[in-house]
Design a protein around this motif. Structure first.
Motif, short mmCIF file in Angstrom:
data_model
loop_
_atom_site.label_atom_id
_atom_site.label_comp_id
_atom_site.label_asym_id
_atom_site.label_seq_id
_atom_site.Cartn_x
_atom_site.Cartn_y
_atom_site.Cartn_z
N THR A 178 13.80 27.28 30.60
CA THR A 178 12.88 27.53 29.49
C THR A 178 11.96 28.71 29.79
N ASP A 193 21.98 13.70 25.64
CA ASP A 193 20.55 13.54 25.39
C ASP A 193 19.73 14.60 26.12
N GLU A 194 20.15 14.97 27.33
CA GLU A 194 19.44 16.01 28.07
C GLU A 194 19.67 17.38 27.43
N ALA A 222 17.53 17.61 24.33
CA ALA A 222 16.14 17.90 24.65
C ALA A 222 15.96 19.37 25.01
N ASP A 255 16.09 21.43 21.79
CA ASP A 255 14.82 21.33 21.07
C ASP A 255 13.77 22.23 21.71
N ALA A 256 13.74 22.25 23.04
CA ALA A 256 12.75 23.08 23.74
C ALA A 256 13.00 24.56 23.48
N LYS A 260 7.40 23.99 28.17
CA LYS A 260 8.63 23.24 27.99
C LYS A 260 9.41 23.12 29.28
N GLY A 319 8.85 19.90 30.86
CA GLY A 319 9.43 18.74 30.18
C GLY A 319 10.91 18.58 30.37
N VAL A 320 11.62 19.68 30.64
CA VAL A 320 13.08 19.59 30.74
C VAL A 320 13.59 19.99 32.11
N ALA A 337 16.63 18.35 33.75
CA ALA A 337 17.99 18.59 33.27
C ALA A 337 18.81 19.36 34.28
#
Length: 240
Positions: A19, A43-44, A47, A50-51, A213, A216-217, A220
């Motif tokens: 990110t 799901d990862e 996410a 989205d970021a 972000k 948050g990720v 991953a």
């Protein structure tokens, strides 16, 4: 329609959290990003998508998603192997490498043609088209074409555009760059696209969102097994 420069992600070769790298490319003028990371659980990957969309949103950028699942968006980039016909979405791209694959195009909006140059990210991937081969494929392409593979600097961008491509897609050079924003700005200049963000506020926001972000990720990048292909599905058999 993708043009000028499309930044292709590869979290394993990125020098910083993905990110943050994407935030820097947006600050440098990037407006098109292709999310790969196809080895991540859905799901990862969702996410992460989205970021990245949140990073691109302030500058009106677009996230393309590799594979038929748009991950909540409206734009996908498909491998040469399929699916056929492509899904009915507002923006669909396809990886192609030779005339036989171009003949199979139906409702796709654009293609990538690869590999144009020898690629440090994929040693042995090819043989490279070189600009002459790229020009031959561009003449056979019914839709706009982006040049992909081994593009590392402005001279190669200029050669690809001279061959008829509407832009280039770049992965390794941007992911590994010490200063992704500076490299992206130079590539965009060579492509004849203004690289300046839409105001200082947009540039600051892009960088800030990328950093926020990233926290948050970040998991991953750790979640995938160490032995997985870093850019899954890029061989000729599976399409790029």
């Amino acid at each position: 329609m993708p043009h000028g420069l499309v930044v292709v992600t590869d979290r394993r070769s990125a020098r910083r959290p993905l990110t943050e790298v994407v935030g820097a490319t947006v600050a440098g003028g990037a407006r098109w990003v292709l999310l790969r990371e196809k080895d991540l659980p859905r799901d990862e990957r969702l996410a992460l998508a989205d970021a990245l969309r949140e990073i691109l949103a302030p500058v009106g950028g677009t996230l393309l998603v590799a594979g038929p699942d748009p991950l909540g968006g409206t734009s996908v980039h498909l491998p040469s192997a399929g699916p056929y016909p492509p899904p009915e979405l507002p923006l669909v791209g396809r990886s192609c490498h030779d005339p036989a694959e171009l003949v199979r195009l139906t409702t796709e909006d654009y293609v990538t043609l690869s590999p144009v140059f020898p690629s440090p990210s994929k040693p042995g991937y090819g043989p490279p088209l070189q600009p002459v081969g790229l020009a031959r494929l561009v003449r056979r392409t019914p839709v706009p074409a982006l040049a992909l593979g081994g593009v590392i600097g402005p001279d190669q961008v200029s050669a690809c555009l001279a061959a008829g491509a509407v832009g280039v897609a770049v992965m390794g050079a941007v992911m590994r760059a010490d200063d992704p924003a500076e490299l992206v700005a130079r590539l965009l200049e060579a492509a004849g696209v203004a690289g300046a963000p839409k105001g200082a506020g947009a540039e600051k926001r892009a960088g800030a969102v990328g950093t926020e972000k990233g926290a948050g990720v970040a998991q991953a990048g750790v979640a995938a097994s160490a032995g997985a292909d870093p850019v899954a599905g890029v061989t000729r058999a599976g399409g790029r």
